[in-house]
Scaffold this motif. Structure first.
Motif, PDB file in Angstrom:
ATOM      1  N   TYR A   1      -4.067   2.366   8.692  1.00  0.00           N
ATOM      2  CA  TYR A   1      -5.096   3.070   7.927  1.00  0.00           C
ATOM      3  C   TYR A   1      -6.060   2.079   7.268  1.00  0.00           C
ATOM      4  O   TYR A   1      -7.284   2.243   7.347  1.00  0.00           O
ATOM      5  CB  TYR A   1      -4.459   3.964   6.856  1.00  0.00           C
TER       6      TYR A   1
ATOM      7  N   GLN B   1       2.010   2.191   9.372  1.00  0.00           N
ATOM      8  CA  GLN B   1       1.003   3.247   9.256  1.00  0.00           C
ATOM      9  C   GLN B   1      -0.010   2.904   8.173  1.00  0.00           C
ATOM     10  O   GLN B   1      -1.217   3.147   8.321  1.00  0.00           O
ATOM     11  CB  GLN B   1       1.662   4.599   8.930  1.00  0.00           C
TER      12      GLN B   1
ATOM     13  N   VAL C   1      10.096   0.553   4.596  1.00  0.00           N
ATOM     14  CA  VAL C   1      10.430   1.040   5.940  1.00  0.00           C
ATOM     15  C   VAL C   1       9.342   0.567   6.910  1.00  0.00           C
ATOM     16  O   VAL C   1       8.157   0.867   6.712  1.00  0.00           O
ATOM     17  CB  VAL C   1      10.547   2.578   5.969  1.00  0.00           C
TER      18      VAL C   1
ATOM     19  N   PHE D   1       0.826  -1.214   0.000  1.00  0.00           N
ATOM     20  CA  PHE D   1       0.000   0.000   0.000  1.00  0.00           C
ATOM     21  C   PHE D   1       0.859   1.262   0.000  1.00  0.00           C
ATOM     22  O   PHE D   1       0.611   2.193  -0.764  1.00  0.00           O
ATOM     23  CB  PHE D   1      -0.932  -0.031   1.212  1.00  0.00           C
ATOM     24  N   MET D   2       1.874   1.280   0.882  1.00  0.00           N
ATOM     25  CA  MET D   2       2.663   2.504   1.029  1.00  0.00           C
ATOM     26  C   MET D   2       3.835   2.568   0.049  1.00  0.00           C
ATOM     27  O   MET D   2       4.486   3.607  -0.069  1.00  0.00           O
ATOM     28  CB  MET D   2       3.215   2.587   2.463  1.00  0.00           C
TER      29      MET D   2
ATOM     30  N   VAL E   1       8.141   1.368   9.905  1.00  0.00           N
ATOM     31  CA  VAL E   1       7.181   2.268  10.542  1.00  0.00           C
ATOM     32  C   VAL E   1       6.216   2.838   9.506  1.00  0.00           C
ATOM     33  O   VAL E   1       5.043   3.113   9.817  1.00  0.00           O
ATOM     34  CB  VAL E   1       7.931   3.393  11.322  1.00  0.00           C
ATOM     35  N   ILE E   2       6.663   3.003   8.291  1.00  0.00           N
ATOM     36  CA  ILE E   2       5.768   3.508   7.233  1.00  0.00           C
ATOM     37  C   ILE E   2       4.773   2.424   6.827  1.00  0.00           C
ATOM     38  O   ILE E   2       3.581   2.692   6.655  1.00  0.00           O
ATOM     39  CB  ILE E   2       6.589   4.005   6.021  1.00  0.00           C
TER      40      ILE E   2
END
Lengths: 73, 392
Positions: free
Chosen positions: B112, B108, B102, B97-98, B104-105
């Motif tokens: 979401y 997140q 990384v 998705f991101m 921590v990314i």
């Protein structure tokens, strides 16, 4: 963007992501948080006040900054 | 005389008490039925992301996932609920998705997606009539691991990758879903379908009526085909239906815990497939519905989600095999049960359990034309493992 800026980095990422992906529906989506739902919804509304043509740039910038502050921890 | 080994009914497998308790409601429910707009909600979302997504599995269970988890804590109708995903799968989903490796990314992104799902569920819920689904994210709550009594496990396929996850549920949510499913089943039941007494039957033979007196005389051994047998499975209905023979089958039948197949039979011969088990703490027969699973289709985006269909009594009962005019049907059965229409509607679901007051016994009734004509002792032939009833 007082409300938005007062949020922690994780919540700023969440709100920014939702505004980018969900637009006006982001208010409903972020409000699902039992403790912070009201604040997050207000923050989403702040971002949605930007005109659509400006919003993308502003919110994407905020998202990048929030992610950067998370990765620097 | 046939060489017959005794059959011990106490070797039948015993049910899991909790599985039986939830077998007609929670464990049979199709949760997507209560969120009919969920696939549409995610359809456009997946399209925008360029994802091909489908739900491969959505299954209520009394088991909890054992994998290491990423967890989103929720509150539903005032009780803790958790949305969990296998850690590796969550990391991959977050990266997908991101578009970032990384951690921590990625995390997140997963947060979401989870919250988005929760919000959409709350909006699309139709399960409680006018009652809204009070569903919130509450990551700050303290929840003990023993709060969970079951799960709804799912498997998503996104761009050819699989992602395993589950909703962990507590007793209140489990009871809510159980009751909701059963009420909906019952509300669809035609009240004029009365089952009447149903025979728990093991097998039958067809004989000319003139042969009946000799057939039913004491000491007569009657070899008959059972309705099939099932391997001991954990709710896997597709396994083992069909006759099994041979020395191994015979030995297993007499020695091992082995599920036997039978029918619930109406007086007109219409029959529903069942498997025979014992209670977890008693020696009465427990029936497991072995009707065919309904065909279901599930999917997001490219494949439209369809809700599970249920089998009603009309479909569950098969017509009897045709009987030549000159033959009588002789049925071997353990006893009769009377089931109200609503309970029968629940029991027709594949895998549902029904407890009876029929004591497990190697003695069976011999029924001719639905009437009890004699009693017999059950055994199995050495070598073939076929049933033999010896008239008492």
């Amino acid at each position: 963007m007082r409300r938005f800026s007062s949020l922690g980095a994780e919540m700023r990422v969440l709100v920014a992501l939702s505004v980018l992906c969900d637009g006006a529906e982001s208010v409903e989506i972020v409000s699902v948080d039992r403790r912070l739902g009201t604040e997050l919804a207000e923050a989403a509304r702040e971002l949605l006040l930007f005109e659509p043509e400006v919003r993308l740039t502003v919110v994407a910038t905020e998202l990048r900054e929030a992610l950067a502050s998370l990765t620097m921890r | 005389m046939l060489k017959v080994m005794p059959w011990d009914p106490l070797k039948l497998p015993r049910i899991d008490g909790k599985a039986a308790e939830w077998s007609r409601g929670f464990l049979r429910c199709a949760p997507l039925r209560w969120f009919p707009d969920l696939d549409r909600e995610f359809h456009s979302f997946c399209v925008n992301l360029g994802w091909e997504a489908s739900i491969q599995r959505l299954e209520p269970s009394l088991q909890l996932p054992s994998y290491a988890q990423e967890r989103l804590l929720l509150v539903a109708q005032g009780e803790p609920l958790a949305l969990v995903m296998e850690k590796q799968a969550a990391a991959q989903l977050g990266e997908l998705f991101m578009e970032s490796p990384v951690p921590v990314i990625r995390q997140q992104g997963v947060q979401y997606l989870g919250r988005r799902l929760v919000a959409r569920m709350a909006r699309s819920w139709v399960g409680g009539g006018d009652q809204q689904l009070r569903l919130f994210v509450d990551q700050d709550q303290i929840v003990r691991d023993d709060s969970w009594v079951g799960s709804i496990q799912f498997s998503l396929r996104i761009n050819a990758r699989s992602f395993e996850g589950a909703f962990l549920v507590g007793p209140r949510i489990m009871g809510l879903l159980d009751g909701l499913w059963r009420r909906q089943l019952r509300s669809g039941t035609q009240s004029d379908i009365t089952a009447g007494p149903l025979l728990v039957a093991l097998g039958e033979v067809r004989v000319p009526p003139l042969d009946l007196p000799q057939l039913l005389s004491p000491g007569t051994q009657i070899r008959f085909e059972g309705y099939g047998r099932g391997e001991l499975g954990r709710g896997d209905l597709g396994k083992g239906e069909g006759s099994a023979r041979g020395p191994r089958a015979a030995e297993e039948r007499s020695r091992a815990s082995y599920e036997e197949a039978g029918y619930l039979m109406k007086s007109n011969g219409a029959r529903m497939r069942v498997a025979l088990q014992l209670g977890d703490s008693h020696d009465f027969l427990v029936l497991r519905s072995a009707t065919s699973s309904p065909v279901t289709g599930r999917g997001l985006q490219a494949v439209s989600v369809s809700t599970n269909s249920t089998i009603g009594p009309a479909q569950a009962f098969e017509s009897p095999p045709s009987l030549a005019a000159e033959h009588s049907r002789v049925t071997f059965g353990f006893g009769e049960v009377t089931i109200d229409p609503a309970t029968l509607a629940e029991f027709c679901q594949p895998g549902a359990f029904l407890e009876t007051s029929i004591a497990a016994s190697s003695e069976v009734g011999v029924f001719v034309g639905g009437e009890l004509a004699a009693r017999a002792t059950l055994g199995v032939t050495k070598g073939e493992g076929a049933w033999v009833a010896t008239i008492l």
